[in-house]
Scaffold this motif. Structure first.
Motif, PDB file in Angstrom:
ATOM      1  N   HIS A  89      28.529   3.935  83.779  1.00  0.00           N
ATOM      2  CA  HIS A  89      29.650   3.990  82.846  1.00  0.00           C
ATOM      3  C   HIS A  89      29.553   5.271  82.033  1.00  0.00           C
ATOM      4  O   HIS A  89      28.649   5.426  81.208  1.00  0.00           O
ATOM      5  CB  HIS A  89      29.615   2.767  81.933  1.00  0.00           C
ATOM      6  N   ALA A  90      30.485   6.199  82.271  1.00  0.00           N
ATOM      7  CA  ALA A  90      30.522   7.481  81.567  1.00  0.00           C
ATOM      8  C   ALA A  90      31.446   7.382  80.365  1.00  0.00           C
ATOM      9  O   ALA A  90      32.538   6.833  80.455  1.00  0.00           O
ATOM     10  CB  ALA A  90      30.987   8.587  82.509  1.00  0.00           C
ATOM     11  N   CYS A  93      34.006  13.346  79.076  1.00  0.00           N
ATOM     12  CA  CYS A  93      34.375  14.262  80.151  1.00  0.00           C
ATOM     13  C   CYS A  93      33.155  14.818  80.875  1.00  0.00           C
ATOM     14  O   CYS A  93      33.097  14.851  82.104  1.00  0.00           O
ATOM     15  CB  CYS A  93      35.220  15.384  79.538  1.00  0.00           C
ATOM     16  N   ALA A  96      31.224  12.112  82.922  1.00  0.00           N
ATOM     17  CA  ALA A  96      32.024  11.665  84.057  1.00  0.00           C
ATOM     18  C   ALA A  96      32.032  12.693  85.177  1.00  0.00           C
ATOM     19  O   ALA A  96      32.140  12.340  86.354  1.00  0.00           O
ATOM     20  CB  ALA A  96      33.460  11.364  83.618  1.00  0.00           C
ATOM     21  N   CYS A 102      31.991   6.237  88.966  1.00  0.00           N
ATOM     22  CA  CYS A 102      31.700   5.638  87.668  1.00  0.00           C
ATOM     23  C   CYS A 102      32.920   4.938  87.088  1.00  0.00           C
ATOM     24  O   CYS A 102      34.055   5.129  87.519  1.00  0.00           O
ATOM     25  CB  CYS A 102      31.203   6.702  86.685  1.00  0.00           C
ATOM     26  N   ARG A 104      34.928   4.954  83.524  1.00  0.00           N
ATOM     27  CA  ARG A 104      35.086   5.970  82.482  1.00  0.00           C
ATOM     28  C   ARG A 104      35.833   5.387  81.292  1.00  0.00           C
ATOM     29  O   ARG A 104      36.900   4.795  81.445  1.00  0.00           O
ATOM     30  CB  ARG A 104      35.887   7.172  83.038  1.00  0.00           C
ATOM     31  N   ALA A 124      37.571  14.242  85.129  1.00  0.00           N
ATOM     32  CA  ALA A 124      37.014  13.086  84.435  1.00  0.00           C
ATOM     33  C   ALA A 124      38.027  11.959  84.289  1.00  0.00           C
ATOM     34  O   ALA A 124      37.659  10.833  83.951  1.00  0.00           O
ATOM     35  CB  ALA A 124      36.504  13.497  83.056  1.00  0.00           C
ATOM     36  N   PRO A 128      36.980   8.852  88.365  1.00  0.00           N
ATOM     37  CA  PRO A 128      36.431   7.502  88.155  1.00  0.00           C
ATOM     38  C   PRO A 128      37.279   6.436  88.835  1.00  0.00           C
ATOM     39  O   PRO A 128      38.498   6.576  88.972  1.00  0.00           O
ATOM     40  CB  PRO A 128      36.458   7.348  86.625  1.00  0.00           C
ATOM     41  N   HIS A 131      38.895   2.538  84.571  1.00  0.00           N
ATOM     42  CA  HIS A 131      39.049   3.188  83.271  1.00  0.00           C
ATOM     43  C   HIS A 131      39.125   2.155  82.155  1.00  0.00           C
ATOM     44  O   HIS A 131      39.714   1.087  82.325  1.00  0.00           O
ATOM     45  CB  HIS A 131      40.321   4.041  83.240  1.00  0.00           C
TER      46      HIS A 131
END
Length: 371
Positions: A89-90, A93, A96, A102, A104, A124, A128, A131
């Protein structure tokens, strides 16, 4: 969970608080980040159940914003090992861009001119596979601009920490700030374009006859805002006003600084939720914020709104003269947001993304020293 810094910016505060709430719920959580300029730890102590991986990122003299962004991405990418994680989990920016697949969190949407930042921002958002947005307004921007559907999970807030700073036991701490600063209007976030600081300066200059000082705290950032700071200083001199610029304030000192303020000013031009403003409400401080859709969504009924410096001046004056009018409603709103609720919503999302894997594995023991 991945972040880009150890320093006290909203996204980093969010990352740590969410990670701790997930760990409290029994999850095995590791936070990866860059240790900028020799940082070896976060700006505050972190629950030992949350593992930390801080990647060394030394400063480079004369490095521009674009090259620093690219080096940040490459450094974190080279260090990060996704093996063993069910969810990556980013939170920004840079992180990611540093990982291949991931979730985001889009805290807010920016508009950049530096080519490296423009490309970083776009990747970014588009790369992903899921979101999260902290408000419906930002989720709407994501849908309108990119056709993406985000899960809306509002921020939590450590309301009890800021409410305690307004209580009788913390009176000596508030007094120390008042003895140092006098009565003051407070803004937290530093001097930068997105925070609308020059507009706040203009508004303060229009508050004729006020005995309150303008105090600005915070300011840790990845970007170079020296030109904007020069503009701010020049305009302050032209207006004949003398704001007090504190810079970053220690984590343990921030609640009493907020609680001692007469009014909290939040003139940001871009926000995803407004965590600093919510903390001010928790401390019982009147809030004046810019009239943006996202801030109407979060703060309608508990704050005063303004669209320009003249409006801000009037609303700051009105808030200072009638601090009780919205206080209880603001404190009640802040108390309704918790990181535990946010963590539960994230776990529900993670379960939907990783079918067949248990989302709760039981309490996690602290990692051994030096791990």
């Amino acid at each position: 969970m991945l972040s880009y810094s150890t320093r006290p910016r909203g996204g980093v505060v969010h990352t740590l608080a969410l990670a701790e709430a997930l760990a409290e719920a029994g999850q095995d959580v590791t936070v990866w980040t860059l240790g900028r300029g020799g940082d070896s730890g976060f700006f505050r102590a972190v629950d030992p159940r949350v593992r930390q991986r801080i990647v060394r990122f030394p400063d480079v003299d004369g490095e521009g914003v674009g090259p620093r962004i690219l080096r940040s991405i490459e450094t974190l990418r080279a260090a990060f090992d996704p093996a063993g994680f069910d969810v990556v989990h980013a939170q920004d920016c840079i992180s990611a861009n540093a990982v291949s697949r991931c979730v985001r969190t889009v805290h807010h949407l920016d508009h950049f001119t530096t080519p490296e930042l423009v490309a970083c921002h776009e990747r970014a958002i588009t790369r992903p596979f899921a979101h999260v947005c902290v408000s419906a307004a930002v989720a709407g921007e994501l849908a309108e601009g990119w056709g993406l559907t985000a899960t809306v999970i509002p921020n939590g807030v450590d309301a009890a920490r800021f409410a305690a700073a307004a209580g009788p036991a913390a009176a000596p701490d508030r007094r120390r700030w008042r003895d140092r600063l006098g009565r003051y209007v407070l803004a937290v976030g530093g001097i930068e374009p997105r925070k609308g600081t020059v507009d706040l300066l203009e508004a303060y200059a229009l508050m004729h006859g006020t005995s309150r000082r303008l105090v600005i705290a915070g300011g840790e950032t990845l970007f170079d805002y020296r030109d904007y700071r020069t503009r701010f200083d020049k305009r302050a001199a032209e207006l004949g006003v003398h704001p007090i610029v504190l810079g970053p304030v220690d984590h343990d000192e921030l609640p009493s600084l907020v609680a001692a303020a007469d009014v909290f000013a939040f003139p940001s031009t871009k926000e995803g939720f407004g965590l600093a403003a919510m903390e001010a409400l928790a401390a019982g401080v009147p809030l004046v914020t810019r009239d943006l859709p996202v801030l109407r969504e979060v703060f309608d009924g508990v704050a005063r709104f303004a669209a320009d410096p003249a409006g801000f001046a009037g609303q700051l004056r009105a808030a200072a003269e009638d601090p009780e009018s919205l206080r209880e409603a603001g404190q009640n709103l802040a108390a309704g947001y918790s990181w535990q609720t946010a963590a539960a919503a994230h776990l529900e999302l993670y379960r939907s993304l990783v079918p067949g894997r248990p989302a709760v594995a039981g309490p996690v023991a602290p990692p051994p020293p030096g791990s």
